[in-house]
Every structure is written in structure tokens, then in C-alpha cells.
Design an enzyme around this catalytic site. Structure first.
Site, PDB file in Angstrom:
ATOM      1  N   CYS A   2       0.807  -1.209   0.000  1.00  0.00           N
ATOM      2  CA  CYS A   2       0.000   0.000   0.000  1.00  0.00           C
ATOM      3  C   CYS A   2       0.834   1.251   0.000  1.00  0.00           C
ATOM      4  CB  CYS A   2      -1.032   0.039   1.100  1.00  0.00           C
ATOM      5  SG  CYS A   2      -2.471   0.898   0.508  1.00  0.00           S
ATOM      6  N   LYS A 602     -17.801  18.398  -5.386  1.00  0.00           N
ATOM      7  CA  LYS A 602     -17.318  17.034  -5.169  1.00  0.00           C
ATOM      8  C   LYS A 602     -18.221  16.279  -4.206  1.00  0.00           C
ATOM      9  CE  LYS A 602     -14.442  13.694  -5.837  1.00  0.00           C
ATOM     10  NZ  LYS A 602     -14.480  13.026  -7.138  1.00  0.00           N
TER      11      LYS A 602
END
Length: 607
Positions: A2, A602
Site C-alpha cells: 500500500c 465534489k
């Protein structure tokens, strides 16, 4: 896999490594670790679970060193335990890795036959032993990295430090992103700008195929042909930790190109890619007690649930209702204990979707939410949270969050089918293998970026556009029309291809392009009939299909976007990318504000 961080400086780097890892937590992880070089010796500490566990270990056993690497991992190959956590260490090096090595089984067998012992279940350990073997043969660290790199198949970003080398760090990128940060008397390598923002003045983004040699005196970046190159420097300041476009013109373009990586993160969370099985949702959802799914979402998220309807009904034999969240409460649907209500939202704050979730909770219905922001209101209030792990999405028009929503819903549908006894083991392996191929195929589609930009020149002077799709391509057509409207301000409508003759065909003429989403699937021939109807009326067709589809069509097509041949199951995820690119390039050609289209936000926090 990750998050990656590497630091080379003149002071102890331990605290900065941990701080950087904290800034990568949004990417998701199940273990963490750091390694340093001090007086020529390698030292390492790792911990399972949250970073606080790593910090507790570091308090008991502080690490010294002004050269170090750190990592937050989501398990892909190997379970989430400390022995599989990064960094991985041999007697010659320590390494952190983001990505998946596709040929690790073959390489592991070769290394075992050569006398190497494996202590973990990870594919990363293969890289560590390959480089170590090269070092033992007498190669320099730089030569060892290059030699080993040539053996690897898959996507990976690595950072390596070496025993006996207090002034050397090497980074390499083949797929997942890496950024190099330039601070005061320090150099950094990280997965993204967020990890580096507090420490550096500027960053440069390594391009695919780049590898970099870092010392305290200098950084040299080499390209895929092993030639020294200069990558553009981007100023960075703390307030702009989310405001770096990298080498891209717009955030949206950057986020489209991040999709292979973020979907690999997503799939690693929901699938066991080592055994090609679905990670069970049973602790969250007992599918045997569910007879109906109720989806309520808005905009792009709503279209993701329209795709999911096909999957849940065909795979798991579950009845599915799809609602636009802003209308859901008004029709007062009958709901009871055998219903699972699922709410999809990038932000987790969408007002209408949140209100629908609360409506279901009032009636005692189980609620699950699929969100990108795990600390959001919806995530806190739902019974179950399924994170998409797309990472921060700055562009208002959703791209990577949408495909990660689809990937999450696909895994969810497979688990429902498995728990309910409708998915045989062989079929499970087959479908998971197909999903595992998605990042690689998306990388192939991204190579069409320039061609799609040229095709979009046919759209800049039109008065409207029709999108057609059939089966799971119908919701993708709807999403394509929405994206074009949002970004270019061209009126566009998406229709089920079979509905063309029931009204929309009246609009077809030379001035209205028709974009057809048509993979070569069980519905392809019927969609071809619809294209015949368009062609008969002098309509201009832009066809998005695969190699088989392109060969099967014998019509006067304005333009064809040819994708790889892919299984029907994963087609909606793959075909989402070209319709995003069409909207993006059309908007750029028209000069609109791509990242912040007019009148749009958004996160829509009002009803």
C-alpha cells in the site's frame, strides 16, 4: 502492499518515517514496519495492525540511522501477520514493495532450488532474494537491481537499502507510482505527495520504467532504456498536500491513470489473490438471511449499482431494487428484516444518500455503505462499511472512485453467490482470476489515451450526443453521457440500445454522434442491429468494442476504439475507462474547467 516511504538525510529518520506512514494511512493497511541502516548495519521493526503498535515497539527498541525505509501493507500474497509485513530483510538488503509479482511462484521455485529459504508467504521476498543473489555474484547494488528487475513480471514499485551502505538508496517503478522529494539536507521517496508534503520543498514523479539512485550528494534517475533523465520538479508546500497533479495536466487525468493501482489495492482487500478466492463478508453480512437488496445512491454511484444489479441477480439469485437516493424516501417502499440496504457514495456525505440510509435505519433495516472516505458520516452511521480504497479524488467528476465502486460490488456479489450456494469453487477461481487481471488490462487501455484524444475532435462542434449500451454496458452508457455533460457541457443522453427505436432514433442524423458501448458479448449481435438502424439514417457512430467486435462489424463507422478481448464479467470496469477519457479530452478541447466544472461540487451535502 500500500504505502512506501524512504528517507536519506543527515539526522535520525525514524520519527519522519513514522509520520510519513501516518500520512499514508488513508490508503488502508493491516501491518507496518520500518528499517534503517546505522553504522553499516541493517535494523528492522515491524508490527501487525495499526501504526500505534509499531510506535509502541519503537519506544521499547528505538532505531537509529539517518537512512531508512517504511511501509504500510495490505495483504495480497500471505496473510496479515507480522512475518509478512514489510520491510523484508536478507543478509544484504532491506526492501519495501508495492504491487504484485505475477511470476513469483516460478521465481520462488528457482530460488529454492538454488538454496534460498523463504520465511514469508509474500511475493516481495522473491525480489529480495533475487537482488541478494545478484549481489553475491559480485554485481554492484545498481547492477543487481537492474538484473533482477528484468526477471520480474507484474506491477511493482520498490525502494531498497543495503547492508554496509550508509549513503545509498535505490528506487524503481514499474506500474505503481513513486515520487522523489527534495528537502533541506534530505531526500525522500514516497508513494505520493501526501506522505512527503511536510518534509520537502519540491517533488518529481518517477515515470513508468524509471529507477533512481539516491545519495546524500545527488539523485540520478534513469529511464527504461537505462539513460539518465531529468524529471520535472513540482514545488510542494504543506497546504498543497492534495494539490499535486504530478506530470498530468489535470487532476482528473492523473486520477484516471491511477486506476490500475487503486483497483489493485481494492481487490487485495476483498480478494485472496494468492488462492483466487473471495474474502468472506460473513462477519459483516449473512447472505443466507437476505432475500432482497435495496440500492440507493446518486449520480455516478447510482450507475455503479445498476451494473451491480446484473451481478447480484445472475450470480446470487437475489432480487434487487435500484433507487435514485433523492427519490427513494418519497415512494415509501415496503422494507423488512430480509432486506439489505446498500448506499454508495464517494464522499460518504451525500445528503440524499445519507437521508435514505437514515430512513432505512428508522425501520430497522440492515444498512451497508460503500464509501471512499472511511471517516465519513455514512461510514459512522451504517451497520457495515465497505471501503473502496480509491485514495483522495480531487477532480469533481468521479473516475477512480467509480471503478473501485464497481470492483467492490463485484466482490460483494461473488461473496453473496458463494454464501448462498450458487457459486462453485471452480467458478469462484475463474471470476477472481478475471478480476485480478483488471489492473493489467486497464494499463493497456490507458495506452489508447492519445488515440481517444484524436477521436474526440469529432465531438467539439456537435449539438448533442447519444450513448447506447445493452446489458451491463447500458449503465456504462449512462455514465458516459453523464461524464460528457458534466465536463464538456454538451447535451448527452444514455439509452438502452433496445430503446433506440422507441423514441431516441428521432434524434439521429449527421449532427448527433452516437457512441456505442458494445463488447463482444452475448448481446453484441442485437446491438449491431441497433447500429444498422443508426447507419441507415446517416448517423455517425463511435464504437467502443474489443478486437472480436471490431472484426465482426461491417458498417461505415466514424471511429472505433478497440479494447482487448475480455470476459463479460469484468467488461463494465474496463469500459468505464474509455468513456471517461472521451469526456475528459472533449472537455479539454473545448477549454472547460475539467477539474471543477461549473455548478458542480465534489461532495453534495444538500438535498
Amino acid at each position: 502492499m500500500c504505502g512506501i516511504i524512504g528517507i536519506l538525510g543527515k539526522r535520525c529518520v525514524t520519527s519522519s518515517l513514522v509520520e510519513s506512514l501516518k500520512r499514508l494511512e488513508y490508503r488502508g493497511y493491516d501491518s507496518s514496519g520500518i528499517a534503517t541502516v546505522h553504522n553499516g548495519r541493517l535494523y528492522r521493526i515491524r508490527a501487525e495492525g495499526k501504526l500505534v503498535h509499531l510506535e509502541e515497539k519503537l519506544q521499547k527498541t528505538p532505531l537509529k540511522g539517518n537512512l531508512g525505509i517504511g511501509h504500510t501493507r495490505w495483504a495480497t500474497h500471505g496473510v496479515a501477520v507480522e512475518r509478512n509485513a514489510h520491510p523484508h530483510v536478507t543478509e544484504r538488503l532491506a526492501i519495501v514493495h508495492n504491487g504484485i509479482i505475477e511470476n513469483f511462484v516460478e521465481l520462488q521455485k528457482e530460488l529454492i532450488e538454488d538454496g534460498y529459504t523463504f520465511e514469508t508467504e509474500t511475493d516481495t521476498e522473491v525480489i529480495a532474494h533475487l537482488i541478494t543473489r545478484a549481489l553475491k555474484s559480485g554485481l554492484s547494488p545498481q547492477e543487481a537491481i537492474r538484473t533482477s528487475w528484468k526477471r520480474l513480471q507484474g506491477a511493482f514499485a520498490i525502494v531498497v537499502i543495503f547492508e554496509g551502505e550508509d549513503n545509498l538508496m535505490i528506487a524503481a517503478r514499474s506500474g505503481p507510482p513513486l515520487a522523489i522529494g527534495y528537502g533541506k539536507d534530505e531526500f525522500f521517496v514516497g508513494s505520493d505527495a501526501i506522505a512527503l508534503a511536510p518534509f520537502v520543498d519540491s517533488i518529481s514523479y518517477m515515470e513508468d520504467g524509471d529507477w533512481a539512485v539516491l545519495t546524500r550528494e545527488d539523485i540520478t534517475i534513469y529511464d527504461v532504456d537505462n539513460q539518465p533523465v531529468k524529471r520535472p520538479l513540482t514545488p510542494l508546500f504543506e497546504g498543497a498536500l492534495l494539490a499535486s497533479k504530478g506530470n498530468h495536466r489535470h487532476f482528473m487525468h492523473k486520477e484516471m491513470f491511477e486506476q490500475p493501482e487503486v483497483i489493485s489495492h481494492n481487490l487485495a482487500h476483498y480478494l485472496d489473490l494468492g488462492n483466487y478466492t473471495v474474502r468472506s463478508f460473513q462477519k459483516l453480512i449473512d447472505w443466507k438471511k437476505i432475500n432482497r437488496i435495496l440500492f440507493a445512491s446518486c449520480g455516478t454511484a447510482y450507475y455503479s449499482t445498476l451494473v451491480a444489479r446484473y451481478w447480484f441477480e445472475s450470480f446470487a439469485a437475489l432480487s434487487v431494487d435500484n433507487d435514485v437516493a433523492s427519490e427513494f424516501r418519497y415512494r415509501e417502499p415496503p422494507i423488512n428484516s430480509d432486506v439489505l440496504s446498500v448506499f454508495v457514495s464517494q464522499s460518504g456525505e451525500t445528503a440524499d444518500t445519507l437521508a435514505s440510509l437514515r430512513y432505512c435505519r428508522e425501520y430497522g433495516v440492515k444498512t451497508a455503505t460503500i464509501v471512499n472516505v472511511e471517516q465519513s458520516t455514512m461510514a459512522r452511521e451504517a451497520d457495515f462499511v465497505l471501503p473502496t480504497r480509491a485514495g483522495p479524488e480531487i477532480g469533481v467528476a468521479s473516475t477512480k472512485a467509480f471503478t473501485c465502486q464497481l470492483a467492490t460490488l463485484a466482490a460483494m456479489a461473488l461473496d453473496a453467490a458463494k454464501q448462498r450456494g450458487f457459486l462453485a469453487e471452480q467458478a469462484e477461481h475463474q471470476f477472481v482470476q478475471q478480476l485480478a487481471e483488471v489492473p493489467r488490462i486497464l494499463n493497456e487501455v490507458l495506452k489508447l489515451d492519445n488515440k481517444i484524444e484524436q477521436i474526440c475532435r469529432n465531438l467539439v462542434n456537435v449539438k448533442g450526443v447519444l450513448y447506447l449500451g445493452r446489458g451491463t454496458s447500458y449503465p456504462i452508457a449512462l455514465e458516459g453521457a453523464l461524464k460528457l455533460k458534466e465536463l464538456s457541457y454538451i447535451h448527452a443522453e444514455g439509452y438502452a440500445a433496445g430503446e433506440l427505436k422507441h423514441g431516441p432514433i428521432a434524434l439521429v442524423d449527421e449532427a448527433i454522434p452516437v457512441i456505442v458501448v458494445a463488447p463482444y458479448d452475448r448481446w453484441f449481435e442485437k446491438t449491431c442491429s441497433n447500429m444498422q438502424e443508426v447507419a441507415a439514417r446517416n448517423g455517425r457512430i463511435i464504437l467502443i468494442t474489443d478486437k472480436k467486435g471490431a472484426e465482426a462489424v461491417h458498417l461505415d463507422i466514424l471511429s472505433t476504439i478497440v479494447l482487448p478481448n475480455i470476459p463479460e464479467f469484468i467488461a463494465p470496469i474496463i469500459y468505464a475507462l474509455p468513456i471517461q477519457l472521451i469526456a475528459y479530452h472533449t472537455a479539454v478541447l473545448l477549454g472547460t474547467d475539467v477539474d471543477q466544472p461549473r455548478n458542480l461540487a465534489k461532495s453534495v451535502t444538500v438535498e
